[in-house]
Enzyme design. Structure first.
Site, short mmCIF file in Angstrom:
data_model
loop_
_atom_site.label_atom_id
_atom_site.label_comp_id
_atom_site.label_asym_id
_atom_site.label_seq_id
_atom_site.Cartn_x
_atom_site.Cartn_y
_atom_site.Cartn_z
CG HIS A 9 -1.74 1.14 1.48
ND1 HIS A 9 -1.74 1.82 2.66
CD2 HIS A 9 -2.61 1.78 0.68
CE1 HIS A 9 -2.59 2.82 2.60
NE2 HIS A 9 -3.13 2.83 1.40
CG HIS A 51 -3.18 9.37 0.00
ND1 HIS A 51 -3.90 10.18 0.86
CD2 HIS A 51 -3.88 8.22 -0.09
CE1 HIS A 51 -4.98 9.54 1.26
NE2 HIS A 51 -4.99 8.33 0.70
O1 G3P Z 1 -8.15 0.16 -2.38
C1 G3P Z 1 -8.13 1.34 -1.64
C2 G3P Z 1 -6.92 1.45 -0.80
O2 G3P Z 1 -5.75 1.30 -1.54
C3 G3P Z 1 -6.92 2.63 0.12
O3 G3P Z 1 -6.15 3.64 -0.39
O4 G3P Z 1 -5.75 5.97 -0.72
O5 G3P Z 1 -7.25 5.28 1.13
O6 G3P Z 1 -4.82 4.86 1.28
P1 G3P Z 1 -5.98 5.03 0.40
CA CA Z 2 -4.71 4.55 -2.34
#
Ligand code: G3P
Ligand code: CA
Length: 241
Positions: A9, A51
């Protein structure tokens, strides 16, 4: 039992600043199967991996990335906030980010805010459809990529789609993503029966759930604690032999 695939992630964001080339390289080094990252676009149309809507949290600058020029963004330091060891790390242009991991790792591209056609054009240069999938929390962006890039697999979250039926019919998803709070063995089985792959987004080191995910044969874990997950997975797979 087959191993659950690891989706790192924002790259390996515990050992390097999230969504940077350094975090992607760390993810490759720990053997991640996929790297998840977020895409936004500058005022002059350059695609970046970031992000947040603003650059404030993860760089030494301030302001909305969509209102900044690429000259301004390219001058930012996206590493020092995390550790002085990463001082000078850039906000990666999507094109550079992809070129660093091409052939080394598959990708999960989450489009936060950007022209979908521009993103897809870079993704098509990265590799074949089986090397990537897409996701977005924006219904407009999801509609757009269903139309212009139907060959690319799509991830859709249960809490976004509302139900498995919506994920199948309206979203036309390929991967159905759960959270720690809404995953059950039954829901995973139901999604698999409908022909969807399954994934969980989990940012905590919940080793009990990690073990269940391996037993439930979830297809992907989208997570921060990749090394810990791998260790738990190895134990469960060994015990099952
Ligand atoms: O699939 C969604 C997940 O990757 C969450 O991403 O951008 O909320 O950290 P984020
Ligand atoms: Ca994401």
């Amino acid at each position: 039992m087959k191993p659950v695939l690891v989706v790192s992630h924002r790259g390996d964001n515990l050992s390097a600043p999230e969504n940077t080339i350094a975090s992607a390289q760390k993810a490759v080094a720990i053997g991640a199967d996929y790297i998840e990252f977020d895409v936004r676009q500058s005022a002059d149309g350059v695609l970046y991996v970031m992000h947040d809507e603003t650059v404030d949290r993860t760089t030494n600058g301030t302001g909305l990335i969509a209102e900044m020029t690429s000259d301004e963004i390219d001058r930012l330091d996206a590493g020092s906030w995390f550790s002085p060891d990463f001082s000078g790390e850039k906000v990666p242009r999507l094109e550079d980010f992809l070129s660093h991991i091409k052939g080394l790792c598959k990708i999960y591209c989450e489009i936060k805010e950007a022209h979908v056609a521009d993103v897809v054009s870079l993704l098509r240069g990265f590799g074949s459809p089986d090397e990537m999938f897409l996701g977005s929390f924006s219904p407009e962006i999801r509609q757009e990529y269903r139309t212009i890039a139907p060959e690319l697999r799509r991830n859709i979250q249960l809490h976004v789609a509302g139900s498995l039926e919506q994920a199948v019919h309206h979203e036309q998803g390929h991967i159905f993503e759960f959270l720690e709070t809404n995953i059950t063995r039954e829901a995973v089985q139901a999604a698999k029966k409908r022909g969807l792959e399954t994934m969980i987004f989990i940012d905590t080191p919940n080793t009990e759930l990690f073990a269940e995910l391996v037993r439930w044969q979830v297809d992907y874990v989208n997570l921060d604690h990749a090394a810990l997950f791998r260790a738990v997975q190895q134990e469960v797979l060994l015990a099952a032999q």
